[in-house]
Design a protein around this motif. Structure first.
Motif, PDB file in Angstrom:
ATOM      1  N   MET A   1      23.629 -35.598  -3.437  1.00  0.00           N
ATOM      2  CA  MET A   1      24.773 -35.673  -4.335  1.00  0.00           C
ATOM      3  C   MET A   1      26.034 -35.180  -3.623  1.00  0.00           C
TER       4      MET A   1
ATOM      5  N   ARG B   1      32.525 -35.396  -3.430  1.00  0.00           N
ATOM      6  CA  ARG B   1      33.738 -36.175  -3.175  1.00  0.00           C
ATOM      7  C   ARG B   1      34.365 -36.624  -4.494  1.00  0.00           C
ATOM      8  N   ILE B   2      35.678 -36.430  -4.597  1.00  0.00           N
ATOM      9  CA  ILE B   2      36.361 -36.810  -5.832  1.00  0.00           C
ATOM     10  C   ILE B   2      36.660 -38.304  -5.811  1.00  0.00           C
ATOM     11  N   ILE B   3      36.269 -38.967  -6.870  1.00  0.00           N
ATOM     12  CA  ILE B   3      36.483 -40.405  -6.980  1.00  0.00           C
ATOM     13  C   ILE B   3      37.761 -40.659  -7.761  1.00  0.00           C
TER      14      ILE B   3
ATOM     15  N   LEU C   1      40.070 -42.007 -10.319  1.00  0.00           N
ATOM     16  CA  LEU C   1      39.757 -42.690 -11.567  1.00  0.00           C
ATOM     17  C   LEU C   1      40.977 -43.379 -12.181  1.00  0.00           C
TER      18      LEU C   1
ATOM     19  N   TRP D   1      32.840 -38.152 -23.378  1.00  0.00           N
ATOM     20  CA  TRP D   1      33.700 -37.473 -24.359  1.00  0.00           C
ATOM     21  C   TRP D   1      34.027 -38.404 -25.518  1.00  0.00           C
TER      22      TRP D   1
ATOM     23  N   VAL E   1      23.356 -45.561 -23.545  1.00  0.00           N
ATOM     24  CA  VAL E   1      22.731 -44.538 -22.707  1.00  0.00           C
ATOM     25  C   VAL E   1      23.403 -43.182 -22.959  1.00  0.00           C
ATOM     26  N   GLU E   2      24.728 -43.198 -23.061  1.00  0.00           N
ATOM     27  CA  GLU E   2      25.460 -41.947 -23.296  1.00  0.00           C
ATOM     28  C   GLU E   2      25.012 -41.288 -24.594  1.00  0.00           C
TER      29      GLU E   2
ATOM     30  N   LEU F   1      21.593 -39.857 -24.112  1.00  0.00           N
ATOM     31  CA  LEU F   1      21.675 -38.659 -23.275  1.00  0.00           C
ATOM     32  C   LEU F   1      22.125 -37.460 -24.108  1.00  0.00           C
TER      33      LEU F   1
ATOM     34  N   ILE G   1      19.814 -34.161 -24.790  1.00  0.00           N
ATOM     35  CA  ILE G   1      20.183 -32.909 -24.126  1.00  0.00           C
ATOM     36  C   ILE G   1      20.414 -31.780 -25.133  1.00  0.00           C
TER      37      ILE G   1
ATOM     38  N   ILE H   1      17.831 -33.255 -14.756  1.00  0.00           N
ATOM     39  CA  ILE H   1      18.893 -32.263 -14.987  1.00  0.00           C
ATOM     40  C   ILE H   1      18.677 -31.052 -14.074  1.00  0.00           C
TER      41      ILE H   1
ATOM     42  N   LEU I   1      20.159 -31.313 -10.654  1.00  0.00           N
ATOM     43  CA  LEU I   1      21.614 -31.257 -10.481  1.00  0.00           C
ATOM     44  C   LEU I   1      22.031 -29.879  -9.981  1.00  0.00           C
TER      45      LEU I   1
ATOM     46  N   VAL J   1      28.873 -29.028 -16.384  1.00  0.00           N
ATOM     47  CA  VAL J   1      29.678 -30.094 -16.992  1.00  0.00           C
ATOM     48  C   VAL J   1      28.861 -30.869 -18.022  1.00  0.00           C
ATOM     49  N   VAL J   2      27.632 -31.201 -17.673  1.00  0.00           N
ATOM     50  CA  VAL J   2      26.768 -31.961 -18.581  1.00  0.00           C
ATOM     51  C   VAL J   2      26.561 -31.185 -19.880  1.00  0.00           C
TER      52      VAL J   2
ATOM     53  N   THR K   1      34.712 -36.289 -12.021  1.00  0.00           N
ATOM     54  CA  THR K   1      33.897 -36.695 -10.882  1.00  0.00           C
ATOM     55  C   THR K   1      32.504 -36.079 -10.952  1.00  0.00           C
TER      56      THR K   1
ATOM     57  N   MET L   1      30.985 -35.210 -13.619  1.00  0.00           N
ATOM     58  CA  MET L   1      30.268 -35.903 -14.686  1.00  0.00           C
ATOM     59  C   MET L   1      29.807 -37.277 -14.208  1.00  0.00           C
ATOM     60  N   PHE L   2      30.632 -37.943 -13.456  1.00  0.00           N
ATOM     61  CA  PHE L   2      30.269 -39.258 -12.933  1.00  0.00           C
ATOM     62  C   PHE L   2      28.997 -39.151 -12.086  1.00  0.00           C
ATOM     63  N   HIS L   3      28.980 -38.221 -11.182  1.00  0.00           N
ATOM     64  CA  HIS L   3      27.805 -38.067 -10.309  1.00  0.00           C
ATOM     65  C   HIS L   3      26.582 -37.625 -11.103  1.00  0.00           C
TER      66      HIS L   3
ATOM     67  N   ARG M   1      25.911 -38.190 -14.302  1.00  0.00           N
ATOM     68  CA  ARG M   1      25.413 -39.323 -15.097  1.00  0.00           C
ATOM     69  C   ARG M   1      24.687 -40.319 -14.213  1.00  0.00           C
ATOM     70  N   ARG M   2      25.251 -40.569 -13.068  1.00  0.00           N
ATOM     71  CA  ARG M   2      24.623 -41.541 -12.168  1.00  0.00           C
ATOM     72  C   ARG M   2      23.239 -41.063 -11.749  1.00  0.00           C
ATOM     73  N   HIS M   3      23.156 -39.788 -11.457  1.00  0.00           N
ATOM     74  CA  HIS M   3      21.859 -39.226 -11.069  1.00  0.00           C
ATOM     75  C   HIS M   3      20.854 -39.331 -12.216  1.00  0.00           C
ATOM     76  N   LEU M   4      21.283 -38.943 -13.400  1.00  0.00           N
ATOM     77  CA  LEU M   4      20.374 -38.977 -14.550  1.00  0.00           C
ATOM     78  C   LEU M   4      19.932 -40.404 -14.846  1.00  0.00           C
ATOM     79  N   LYS M   5      20.853 -41.311 -14.797  1.00  0.00           N
ATOM     80  CA  LYS M   5      20.495 -42.713 -15.106  1.00  0.00           C
ATOM     81  C   LYS M   5      19.593 -43.306 -14.032  1.00  0.00           C
TER      82      LYS M   5
ATOM     83  N   LEU N   1      16.242 -42.122 -14.702  1.00  0.00           N
ATOM     84  CA  LEU N   1      15.700 -42.654 -15.944  1.00  0.00           C
ATOM     85  C   LEU N   1      15.552 -44.178 -15.907  1.00  0.00           C
TER      86      LEU N   1
END
Lengths: 223, 197
Positions: free
Chosen positions: A1, A4-6, A8, A22, A52-53, A56, A60, B139, B142, B149-150, B176, B178-180, B182-186, B189
């Motif tokens: 993992m 790096r900041i993406i 957006l 959110w 999916v969100e 999740l 959780i 989870i 992570l 964040v999650v 960012t 959160m993006f990583h 979510r990607r990992h969790l998905k 899964l």
């Protein structure tokens, strides 16, 4: 993992996709929510991701904790620390306003119920009562208690939550103390010890495993 | 529908914020009863959050108590510019990270006792349990920052700006992470999604 900041910004899909967590919790502002909804209408990928969100989020959110047990622990820690705070001066004004109400209500026939309701913070209050009951601040209850019969208690005791009634009676009986009133909402008991023996009885009560707190409630005149 | 729901959530949240601000004001004046009220509000929230971040049950009690003691001792320094919840979660988060730094032990497998044999129950339940196992394991893989964040977003329903304040980082860093996450969790899964959704 990676950390790096993406970037957006400047990409509606990336923005909407990034905000979906959110969006499902209802934590977006109106403008952002509207942008996400507009994008969702035309983006099958984000529509699928929204499912999916939501799954999740639902999965959780599940954990139980024991509040009561941990509050008892922290309360004990605060009570042990409180004298330092009192010396720092933060308590003096508060107690100055509270203790007269407390002691005034201790007279025979006084408003015990109302006073108990005011002080779930009893443990701290009592620990700090000694700070206030200085010679410069006469203990009002002693004057009021002159009216017969003198049924006031001279200490407050809090037993640990798991203490049985039999143990409670056994401990008090063994130390020649008797309950005068209680329990309060903080599970505190007003207890009377024989005149002249209070200090010794307090010391012994504090050594009992079942007792979380034992403190005098006057200026020490009945020691 | 979402708009109406989020409006209600926002109204409730504002009410909670006001109530907590009043409690903090009382706590700053030494009101132990107010502190107890605050404690009862935050104990379950912080327990959950700290367990999620640290993955070490043995740390939760200590860090939680330390956090609330800071609230007790420094409440007079709370300036009221932000939310009480943000302030308290920030204290908890930084205390959790400090506690983790002091530890060399690997995190516990928190979910071991929740796992069941695949043939332990009806087919539907097995499917859900498997999804849950995979999700919890994912989870756990992570980093503490990503788990924070999650948990703050999904469970505590905190907006990303407040999460940035709690974690003392830019808003884009929160997104960012959160993006990583979510990607990992998905990704983990991926084989379970049909049973899950």
């Amino acid at each position: 993992m990676t950390g790096r900041i993406i970037p957006l910004h400047g990409n509606r899909h990336a923005e909407a996709h990034g905000l979906l967590p959110w969006y499902v919790t209802g934590r977006l502002g109106a403008a952002e929510r509207a942008r996400v909804e507009v994008h969702l209408n035309g983006c099958p990928e984000c529509q699928a991701d929204l499912k999916v969100e939501r799954a999740l989020r639902a999965t959780i959110a599940d954990l139980r904790m024991d509040v009561e047990q941990d509050w008892a622990k922290l309360r004990g820690r605060l009570e042990r620390e409180s004298p330092a705070r009192a010396r720092a001066g933060g308590w003096r004004a508060w107690l100055g306003a509270t203790v007269p109400r407390w002691t005034g209500a201790m007279r025979p026939g006084g408003a015990w119920g109302a006073t108990w309701a005011l002080v779930p913070s009893l443990g701290l209050l009592l620990l700090l009562a000694g700070v206030l009951t200085t010679p410069a601040r006469p203990a009002r209850y002693r004057l009021l208690a002159a009216a017969p019969p003198p049924v006031t208690g001279n200490m407050v005791v809090i037993f640990r939550p798991q203490t049985s009634e039999a143990d409670l009676r056994r401990i008090l009986g063994a130390h020649h103390a008797r309950i005068v009133d209680g329990p309060t909402s903080a599970d505190a008991w007003l207890v009377q010890a024989p005149a002249g023996q209070r200090a010794a009885i307090l010391a012994r009560l504090r050594g009992e495993r079942e007792i979380a707190l034992a403190e005098p409630v006057d200026s020490g005149g009945s020691r | 529908m979402v708009g109406v729901a989020s409006g209600r959530i926002a109204t409730v949240a504002r009410g909670d914020d006001d109530k907590e601000a009043r409690l903090i004001d009382k706590v700053a004046r030494g009101d132990l009863r107010a502190f107890e009220d605050l404690y009862r509000i935050y104990h379950p929230r912080l327990s959950r959050f700290l367990l999620s971040v640290t993955r070490r049950p043995q740390l939760v009690d200590e860090v939680l108590s330390d956090t609330l003691l800071v609230v007790w001792r420094r409440s007079d320094g709370f300036e009221g510019r932000g939310k009480v919840s943000t302030w308290i979660f920030a204290i908890a988060y930084h205390k959790a990270l400090n506690a983790l730094r002091r530890l060399d032990e690997p995190p516990e497998d928190l979910d071991a006792d929740r796992r069941e044999s695949p043939d332990a129950g009806p087919e539907q339940q097995v499917g859900q349990n498997q999804v849950r196992q995979v999700l919890l394991k994912a989870i756990g893989e992570l980093s503490a920052d990503h788990r924070a964040v999650v948990d703050l977003a999904y469970f505590h329903e905190i907006n990303y700006r407040d999460i940035a304040e709690i974690m003392d980082c830019p808003v884009d860093t929160v997104k960012t992470r959160m993006f990583h996450a979510r990607r990992h969790l998905k990704t983990k899964l991926a084989g379970q999604l049909a049973d899950w959704l």
